[in-house]
Design a protein around this motif. Structure first.
Motif, mmCIF file in Angstrom:
data_model
loop_
_atom_site.group_PDB
_atom_site.id
_atom_site.type_symbol
_atom_site.label_atom_id
_atom_site.label_comp_id
_atom_site.label_asym_id
_atom_site.label_seq_id
_atom_site.Cartn_x
_atom_site.Cartn_y
_atom_site.Cartn_z
ATOM 1 N N ILE A 72 -8.119 -5.575 6.931
ATOM 2 C CA ILE A 72 -7.411 -4.548 7.691
ATOM 3 C C ILE A 72 -7.991 -3.167 7.393
ATOM 4 O O ILE A 72 -8.576 -2.936 6.334
ATOM 5 C CB ILE A 72 -5.887 -4.551 7.406
ATOM 6 N N THR A 73 -7.796 -2.262 8.342
ATOM 7 C CA THR A 73 -8.224 -0.872 8.194
ATOM 8 C C THR A 73 -7.053 0.026 8.557
ATOM 9 O O THR A 73 -6.494 -0.088 9.643
ATOM 10 C CB THR A 73 -9.416 -0.568 9.120
ATOM 11 N N LEU A 131 -9.044 3.709 5.121
ATOM 12 C CA LEU A 131 -8.827 2.795 3.998
ATOM 13 C C LEU A 131 -8.963 1.359 4.476
ATOM 14 O O LEU A 131 -8.276 0.950 5.407
ATOM 15 C CB LEU A 131 -7.435 3.040 3.396
ATOM 16 N N LYS A 132 -9.847 0.613 3.843
ATOM 17 C CA LYS A 132 -10.035 -0.803 4.159
ATOM 18 C C LYS A 132 -9.572 -1.623 2.964
ATOM 19 O O LYS A 132 -9.900 -1.304 1.821
ATOM 20 C CB LYS A 132 -11.507 -1.096 4.445
ATOM 21 N N THR A 133 -8.818 -2.685 3.245
ATOM 22 C CA THR A 133 -8.310 -3.532 2.173
ATOM 23 C C THR A 133 -7.936 -4.899 2.757
ATOM 24 O O THR A 133 -8.196 -5.187 3.924
ATOM 25 C CB THR A 133 -7.109 -2.870 1.465
ATOM 26 N N ASP A 175 1.156 -3.042 1.941
ATOM 27 C CA ASP A 175 2.221 -2.119 1.521
ATOM 28 C C ASP A 175 1.703 -1.067 0.548
ATOM 29 O O ASP A 175 2.079 0.113 0.636
ATOM 30 C CB ASP A 175 3.378 -2.884 0.883
ATOM 31 N N HIS A 176 0.853 -1.479 -0.392
ATOM 32 C CA HIS A 176 0.281 -0.527 -1.349
ATOM 33 C C HIS A 176 -0.657 0.453 -0.651
ATOM 34 O O HIS A 176 -0.692 1.648 -0.987
ATOM 35 C CB HIS A 176 -0.468 -1.259 -2.467
ATOM 36 N N ALA A 177 -1.412 -0.027 0.327
ATOM 37 C CA ALA A 177 -2.333 0.844 1.060
ATOM 38 C C ALA A 177 -1.553 1.889 1.861
ATOM 39 O O ALA A 177 -1.921 3.074 1.880
ATOM 40 C CB ALA A 177 -3.209 0.011 1.991
#
Length: 165
Positions: free
Chosen positions: A45-46, A135-137, A143-145
């Motif tokens: 996700i981005t 932000l990519k994760t 939730d943290h992102a």
């Protein structure tokens, strides 16, 4: 003298100024890194922090937002599980025509004659829809992102929204 409040430079008060040949001393860009985390990950996700209004963001506010988001992500997610990219650069040079406010100051300064001002800092000029952070994760850290970008946006003088791509 301490740093003036951010409200003094939030709006576009002067025309954009980046020409360096007229300025004797150019303030440095105090942003340590523009890319944080692991850039080589295969992320799912981005998330983007997008400005909702126009204005200026000074270097110290950008750096504070970057540090806040990075510390939160490194603690909660881990260094290898995200990639945070700062997408703006502070090109605009802020100037101030310093005026004294003491008795006898009228003999020491020129008022508005030659009032170009001395450089005191830098700022990034932002328009609505401009991406500030990307932000990519992974999906499990969504939730943290989102919390990291919310904390980063609280350090900025402009309102921003978080978009999922």
């Amino acid at each position: 003298m301490p740093l003036r409040p951010g409200r003094c430079y939030r709006n576009f008060g002067t025309p954009p100024y980046t020409r360096k040949e007229y300025i004797k001393s150019i303030p440095p860009v105090n942003i340590a890194k523009f890319d944080l985390g692991n850039p080589k990950g295969d992320y799912e996700i981005t998330l983007k922090l997008v400005a909702k209004e126009s204005g200026q963001i000074r270097v110290n506010a950008i750096e504070a937002a970057r540090i806040t988001a990075n510390k939160y992500l490194a603690k909660k997610v881990g260094e290898d599980n995200y990639y945070l990219k700062l997408k703006i650069y502070p090109h605009h040079i802020l100037r101030e025509n310093k005026m004294m406010a003491v008795a006898g100051a009228d003999r020491l300064q020129d008022g508005m004659r030659l009032a170009f001002g001395t450089p005191i800092g830098r700022a990034a000029r932002i328009r609505p829809g401009k991406i500030i952070f990307e932000l990519k994760t992974y999906k499990k850290f969504y939730d943290h992102a989102k919390e990291a970008l919310t904390r980063a946006s609280s350090k900025l003088p402009l309102s921003a929204k978080i978009e999922l791509e």
